[in-house]
Design a protein around this motif. Structure first.
Motif, PDB file in Angstrom:
ATOM      1  N   GLY A  40      51.402  86.264  46.021  1.00 33.93           N
ATOM      2  CA  GLY A  40      50.984  85.986  47.825  1.00 33.93           C
ATOM      3  C   GLY A  40      49.545  85.802  48.414  1.00 33.93           C
ATOM      4  O   GLY A  40      49.015  87.159  47.616  1.00 33.93           O
ATOM      5  N   ASP A  44      53.036  86.308  54.947  1.00 35.07           N
ATOM      6  CA  ASP A  44      54.636  86.568  54.391  1.00 35.07           C
ATOM      7  C   ASP A  44      54.495  84.858  54.394  1.00 35.07           C
ATOM      8  O   ASP A  44      54.634  84.114  55.247  1.00 35.07           O
ATOM      9  CB  ASP A  44      55.766  87.413  55.188  1.00 35.07           C
ATOM     10  CG  ASP A  44      55.135  88.716  55.046  1.00 35.07           C
ATOM     11  OD1 ASP A  44      54.231  88.670  54.536  1.00 35.07           O
ATOM     12  OD2 ASP A  44      55.591  90.012  55.950  1.00 35.07           O
ATOM     13  N   ASP A  46      58.030  82.179  53.303  1.00 33.90           N
ATOM     14  CA  ASP A  46      58.943  81.547  52.477  1.00 33.90           C
ATOM     15  C   ASP A  46      58.815  80.314  51.447  1.00 33.90           C
ATOM     16  O   ASP A  46      58.964  79.355  51.605  1.00 33.90           O
ATOM     17  CB  ASP A  46      60.308  80.796  53.964  1.00 33.90           C
ATOM     18  CG  ASP A  46      60.469  82.349  54.831  1.00 33.90           C
ATOM     19  OD1 ASP A  46      60.965  83.622  54.029  1.00 33.90           O
ATOM     20  OD2 ASP A  46      61.191  82.140  55.752  1.00 33.90           O
ATOM     21  N   LYS A  84      61.367  84.682  49.263  1.00 36.31           N
ATOM     22  CA  LYS A  84      60.707  85.292  50.192  1.00 36.31           C
ATOM     23  C   LYS A  84      59.508  85.990  49.627  1.00 36.31           C
ATOM     24  O   LYS A  84      59.935  86.391  48.384  1.00 36.31           O
ATOM     25  CB  LYS A  84      61.201  86.917  51.476  1.00 36.31           C
ATOM     26  CG  LYS A  84      62.252  86.209  52.647  1.00 36.31           C
ATOM     27  CD  LYS A  84      62.552  86.854  52.757  1.00 36.31           C
ATOM     28  CE  LYS A  84      63.053  86.255  54.084  1.00 36.31           C
ATOM     29  NZ  LYS A  84      62.630  85.205  54.529  1.00 36.31           N
ATOM     30  N   PRO A  86      55.967  88.135  50.003  1.00 41.03           N
ATOM     31  CA  PRO A  86      55.279  88.876  51.371  1.00 41.03           C
ATOM     32  C   PRO A  86      53.925  88.979  50.664  1.00 41.03           C
ATOM     33  O   PRO A  86      52.513  88.503  49.408  1.00 41.03           O
ATOM     34  CB  PRO A  86      55.612  90.038  50.882  1.00 41.03           C
ATOM     35  CG  PRO A  86      56.195  90.180  49.165  1.00 41.03           C
ATOM     36  CD  PRO A  86      56.261  89.153  49.361  1.00 41.03           C
ATOM     37  N   ALA A  87      52.747  89.233  51.513  1.00 36.94           N
ATOM     38  CA  ALA A  87      52.144  88.947  51.489  1.00 36.94           C
ATOM     39  C   ALA A  87      51.232  89.633  50.780  1.00 36.94           C
ATOM     40  O   ALA A  87      51.767  91.052  50.803  1.00 36.94           O
ATOM     41  CB  ALA A  87      50.710  89.464  53.016  1.00 36.94           C
ATOM     42  N   GLY A  89      51.694  90.142  48.261  1.00 39.75           N
ATOM     43  CA  GLY A  89      53.036  90.564  47.566  1.00 39.75           C
ATOM     44  C   GLY A  89      53.316  89.943  46.131  1.00 39.75           C
ATOM     45  O   GLY A  89      52.066  88.747  45.414  1.00 39.75           O
TER      46      GLY A  89
END
Length: 249
Positions: A40, A44, A46, A84, A86-87, A89
């Motif tokens: 990521g 965040d 999608d 998804k 995440p930032a 991640g």
């Protein structure tokens, strides 16, 4: 073989993708397994689609005739479910691509085949923005019975020149005994031995490969079919010479 694509089209804080091909030397008929790691960026996200494509350089799609490629042909692909991200991640996905028996080769006899290129391309779609990344090239090496065809040609004095992948769905003439299962084929060009008195003429050869046997089409003529199990070098060489000379005496 780690292949990294930075998703430039998605902005400075975009995610990055590492595609790891678990087998450095792939052979036709063998699944191509990849591990894709998406990291990521600053927000965040999608991820709407993660798609891997197995692509080849096709002569018909590169009209300038150069060995560069801008418009590859997709041999197979696999698309994963949305997820998804995440930032900062990390998400890991395992993807398998089908490698057909008639997959074009990039190497034979331990050397690269001029004109033949195969790659994995990773595509990520995030919030309606799509980045297809670069072509991350891989090597496709011959099965034992394919390798033996190259060896037999070498024993007969033929010299390999170049490879071209052709596209088409039209049936070959009846005399060709068309047993293709793919809408493409690899054309292998060999220089005739000087002793055959063919000048600068080349012999175009197409290999239609299956698990148990191989059809060798020389110069647009019907094939000679050779077995895959316990291939015999002398048998291959003798059969190919007799078959080719029957049309190119």
């Amino acid at each position: 073989m780690a292949l990294r694509t930075f998703l430039r089209t998605l902005g400075a804080n975009a995610p990055s993708v590492d595609t790891l091909v678990t087998t450095a030397r792939i052979r036709p008929g063998t699944p191509l397994r990849c591990e894709v790691t998406v990291r990521g960026g600053g927000a965040d996200l999608d991820v709407e689609r993660l798609r891997l494509e197995l692509v080849v350089r096709a002569e018909d799609l590169e009209p300038d005739g150069s060995t560069t490629w801008n418009n590859p042909y997709v041999v197979s692909h696999a698309t994963g479910d949305p997820f998804k991200l995440p930032a900062g991640g990390t998400v890991v996905r395992h993807v398998t691509l089908d490698m057909p028996w008639e997959m074009p080769l990039t190497h034979a006899r331990g050397v690269r085949l001029a004109g033949s290129r195969v790659a994995v391309r990773t595509e990520l779609a995030v919030e309606s923005a799509v980045d297809r990344g670069d072509f991350d090239e891989i090597e496709v090496h011959p099965l034992p019975h394919q390798e033996l065809v190259f060896q037999a040609y070498e024993d007969l004095g033929f010299r390999f020149h170049e490879s071209e992948v052709k596209l088409g769905t039209q049936p070959w003439p009846d005399r060709m005994k068309d047993r293709r299962t793919a809408p493409f084929w690899q054309e292998l060009d060999f220089h005739f031995p000087a002793s055959w008195n063919r000048g600068t003429q080349e012999l175009e050869t197409v290999l239609i490969t299956r698990p148990d046997e191989i059809d060798v089409h020389p110069g647009g003529y019907p094939p000679v079919t050779l077995p895959a199990g316990e291939p015999d070098r002398a048998r291959y060489t003798r059969a190919l010479e007799e078959h080719i000379r029957s049309y190119w005496s």
